[in-house]
Design an enzyme around this catalytic site. Structure first.
Site, mmCIF file in Angstrom:
data_model
loop_
_atom_site.group_PDB
_atom_site.id
_atom_site.type_symbol
_atom_site.label_atom_id
_atom_site.label_comp_id
_atom_site.label_asym_id
_atom_site.label_seq_id
_atom_site.Cartn_x
_atom_site.Cartn_y
_atom_site.Cartn_z
ATOM 1 N N GLU A 249 0.882 -1.165 0.000
ATOM 2 C CA GLU A 249 0.000 0.000 0.000
ATOM 3 C C GLU A 249 0.920 1.214 0.000
ATOM 4 O OE1 GLU A 249 -1.814 2.881 0.308
ATOM 5 O OE2 GLU A 249 -2.135 2.567 2.448
ATOM 6 N N CYS A 283 -2.204 9.070 2.189
ATOM 7 C CA CYS A 283 -1.881 8.599 0.832
ATOM 8 C C CYS A 283 -2.996 8.886 -0.161
ATOM 9 C CB CYS A 283 -1.511 7.123 0.855
ATOM 10 S SG CYS A 283 -2.734 6.111 1.687
HETATM 11 P P1 NAD Z 1 10.448 6.816 4.022
HETATM 12 O O1 NAD Z 1 10.285 6.380 2.622
HETATM 13 O O2 NAD Z 1 11.816 6.821 4.610
HETATM 14 O O3 NAD Z 1 9.576 5.904 5.010
HETATM 15 C C1 NAD Z 1 8.233 5.572 4.787
HETATM 16 C C2 NAD Z 1 7.908 4.428 5.754
HETATM 17 O O4 NAD Z 1 8.645 3.275 5.383
HETATM 18 C C3 NAD Z 1 8.313 4.701 7.212
HETATM 19 O O5 NAD Z 1 7.348 4.146 8.047
HETATM 20 C C4 NAD Z 1 9.630 3.962 7.386
HETATM 21 O O6 NAD Z 1 9.837 3.506 8.695
HETATM 22 C C5 NAD Z 1 9.464 2.804 6.460
HETATM 23 N N1 NAD Z 1 10.705 2.339 5.889
HETATM 24 C C6 NAD Z 1 11.675 3.087 5.310
HETATM 25 N N2 NAD Z 1 12.665 2.300 4.853
HETATM 26 C C7 NAD Z 1 12.307 1.032 5.159
HETATM 27 C C8 NAD Z 1 12.914 -0.236 4.924
HETATM 28 N N3 NAD Z 1 14.068 -0.379 4.254
HETATM 29 N N4 NAD Z 1 12.268 -1.340 5.374
HETATM 30 C C9 NAD Z 1 11.084 -1.249 6.016
HETATM 31 N N5 NAD Z 1 10.457 -0.079 6.247
HETATM 32 C C10 NAD Z 1 11.064 1.043 5.813
HETATM 33 O O7 NAD Z 1 9.839 8.233 4.109
HETATM 34 P P2 NAD Z 1 9.212 9.136 5.253
HETATM 35 O O8 NAD Z 1 9.979 10.404 5.318
HETATM 36 O O9 NAD Z 1 8.981 8.429 6.532
HETATM 37 O O10 NAD Z 1 7.823 9.409 4.562
HETATM 38 C C11 NAD Z 1 7.867 10.141 3.363
HETATM 39 C C12 NAD Z 1 7.100 9.544 2.265
HETATM 40 O O11 NAD Z 1 6.616 8.237 2.526
HETATM 41 C C13 NAD Z 1 5.863 10.363 2.035
HETATM 42 O O12 NAD Z 1 6.163 11.421 1.172
HETATM 43 C C14 NAD Z 1 4.920 9.400 1.438
HETATM 44 O O13 NAD Z 1 5.131 9.360 0.045
HETATM 45 C C15 NAD Z 1 5.320 8.079 1.956
HETATM 46 N N6 NAD Z 1 4.406 7.558 2.972
HETATM 47 C C16 NAD Z 1 3.296 6.941 2.538
HETATM 48 C C17 NAD Z 1 2.403 6.455 3.456
HETATM 49 C C18 NAD Z 1 1.137 5.769 3.010
HETATM 50 O O14 NAD Z 1 0.168 5.799 3.727
HETATM 51 N N7 NAD Z 1 1.137 5.111 1.855
HETATM 52 C C19 NAD Z 1 2.641 6.608 4.810
HETATM 53 C C20 NAD Z 1 3.815 7.241 5.233
HETATM 54 C C21 NAD Z 1 4.708 7.706 4.291
#
Ligand code: NAD
Length: 477
Positions: A249, A283
């Site tokens: 998702e 999202c």
């Molecule tokens: P990010 O891409 O670093 O992290 C997003 C999420 O993924 C966080 O919960 C993080 O803990 C997890 N994550 C990151 N790297 C991971 C890995 N290697 N293995 C497992 N989990 C991992 O970015 P961020 O700064 O936390 O959020 C920014 C972007 O993430 C937003 O701009 C948005 O696009 C996206 N996001 C989407 C949703 C959603 O509901 N689909 C939720 C949160 C963030």
């Protein structure tokens, strides 16, 4: 009031085995309010082994009994909603109203899955030969590794925990390190309701370390992730290499098409509420507003007027509409994306700046006339900003709506039945909502297409990702 957050492994709340922890920050004042324990590789192995034992035990509990325990967890969550809501606001920044609402909706999601779990129906297929019985049965896939983000600490996690448990699976959840306490309270509700300790495990730590260990782990049978598309693609390829079932998702960049014949006041009110909910860190948040020439000026003027009335402040205070952004990454993303848009000719109709210099507060923002090559037209802003651009013909709006690789949610406002049909059919998205913002209910499918991922986390489709299909052909002895 905000206690440190521990791991929950093999039925025990405890710190990581090397005692390491990460700070948790209140986004409203940037102060450290507690610590969250970090899992080591040995802790992850212990969690995976516990989840295997948990799976063996829990999958033997009848679907009806599992349902009763899940419904009890939902009741506990409702009873504790005030207290959990307060903890969520402290660690996330959203308003108390939103935090409490999320908790109560989480209970509704558990109730939904609790009932769906009783309906993991198979079927009988008529046989070609007399005496042969051909059956299709559904079985839980096994231990699930789930990864959930900070934007909805309960809501993202509850879909995965409740789905797994309702199907008879166990779970190791990597919760959000930045908003860990409310997620831990969700796990506590399941445990207090009677889910065996081995069946639900909660870890925090270094996300990449945890996913690269748990995804290939031989005891883990299913991966489910909510987060950014970039990370989702990495995890999906790792899961693919190990032939694990996956639900993804991921991000979105939802288009909103407002036609000349739309009910503009209704559209503005519905979209404004939807846009600034959770500060746009959603999202399915409406983002690229495509407004037809005839109503463009009226729509933008009304939307800007209503946006200016939004009160931003500490989520713990009464009469606040929007709280702080959840982390400093969102704050700098807003500043960078808006600066880039204006440098390329976009205009700020309202907002556009940080509020104060303590806490991650940002003005609800309306951008107009943003060119297609601006970063914000292509990257998910995940914050309190809309892009209001105009279009002439419906075909132009459809082309722009489908231009991006994202395909999560799309919205349309029009009084024309023909336009409703055309747009609902044409949007390349997993979800469409027309003349209202009607997505993300427990009983309706939730998921995307294209780069927004695959699999559904709502509706009757939501149990399927946690079930294997087995065909049994038998003949009586
Ligand atoms: P990010 O891409 O670093 O992290 C997003 C999420 O993924 C966080 O919960 C993080 O803990 C997890 N994550 C990151 N790297 C991971 C890995 N290697 N293995 C497992 N989990 C991992 O970015 P961020 O700064 O936390 O959020 C920014 C972007 O993430 C937003 O701009 C948005 O696009 C996206 N996001 C989407 C949703 C959603 O509901 N689909 C939720 C949160 C963030």
């Amino acid at each position: 009031m905000y206690e440190n957050v521990q791991l929950f492994i093999a039925g025990r709340w405890r710190e990581g085995s090397d005692g390491a922890s990460l700070p948790v920050v209140n986004p409203a004042d940037e102060r450290v309010i507690g610590q969250v324990s970090v899992a080591t590789i040995a802790d992850l192995d212990e969690a995976a082994e516990a989840s295997w034992r948990g799976f063996k035990a829990w999958s033997k509990v009848s679907a009806f009994e599992r349902s009763k325990i899940l419904r009890k967890a939902a009741d506990l969550l409702r009873e504790r909603a005030d207290e959990i809501g307060r903890l969520m606001t402290l660690e996330h920044g959203k308003t108390l109203f939103e935090s409490r609402f999320e908790t109560v909706l989480g209970a509704d999601i558990i109730d939904w899955y609790a009932e769906e779990g009783k309906r993991a129906y198979g079927r009988i297929i008529p046989a070609r030969l007399t005496g042969v019985r051909q059956m299709v049965i559904k079985q839980p896939v096994g231990p699930v590794a789930a990864f959930t983000p900070w934007n909805f600490p309960i809501n993202q996690a509850v879909r995965k925990i409740a789905g797994a448990l309702a199907a008879g699976c166990s779970i190791v959840l990597k919760g959000p390190e930045e908003t860990p306490r409310s997620c831990a309270e969700l796990v506590r509700a399941f445990v207090d309701a009677g889910v065996p300790g081995d069946a639900v495990n909660l870890v925090y730590g270094v996300p990449a370390e945890i996913s690269s260990h748990l995804i290939p782990h031989p005891l883990i049978r299913k991966i489910t992730f909510t987060g950014s598309t970039a990370v989702g693609k990495q995890l999906a390829s790792l899961a693919g290499a190990h032939m694990k079932r996956i639900t993804m998702e991921l991000g979105g960049h939802a288009p909103v098409v407002v036609m000349d014949d739309a009910d503009v006041p209704n559209a503005v009110t519905a979209l404004r509420t939807s846009k600034y909910r959770n500060n746009g860190q959603v999202c399915v948040s409406p983002t690229r507003f495509l407004i037809q020439d005839g109503v463009y000026d009226r729509f933008v003027a009304t939307f800007v007027e209503q946006t200016k009335q939004i009160k931003v402040g500490n989520g713990l205070e009464e009469d606040i509409d929007v709280g702080a952004l959840a982390n400093d990454r969102r704050l700098s993303a807003m500043e960078v994306l808006i600066a880039d848009a204006t440098a390329r000719g976009g205009k700020v109709a309202t907002g556009g700046r940080r509020i104060g210099n303590s806490g991650f507060f940002f003005e609800p923002t309306v951008l107009t006339d943003v060119p297609t090559d601006a970063r914000i037209m292509n990257e998910e802003p995940f914050g309190p900003v809309i892009i209001a651009n105009r279009f002439g013909h419906i075909e132009d709006a459809i082309a722009e709506a489908n231009r991006l690789p994202y395909g999560l949610a799309a919205y349309a406002y029009t009084r024309s039945a023909k336009s409703i049909d055309i747009l609902s059919e044409a949007f390349e998205s997993g979800m469409v909502s027309v003349n209202q913002q009607g997505l993300a209910l427990p009983e309706t499918p939730f998921g995307g297409v294209k780069d927004s991922g695959y699999g559904s986390e709502g509706g009757s489709e939501a149990l399927e990702p946690f079930l294997n299909t087995k065909f049994v052909s038998q003949i009586g002895a």
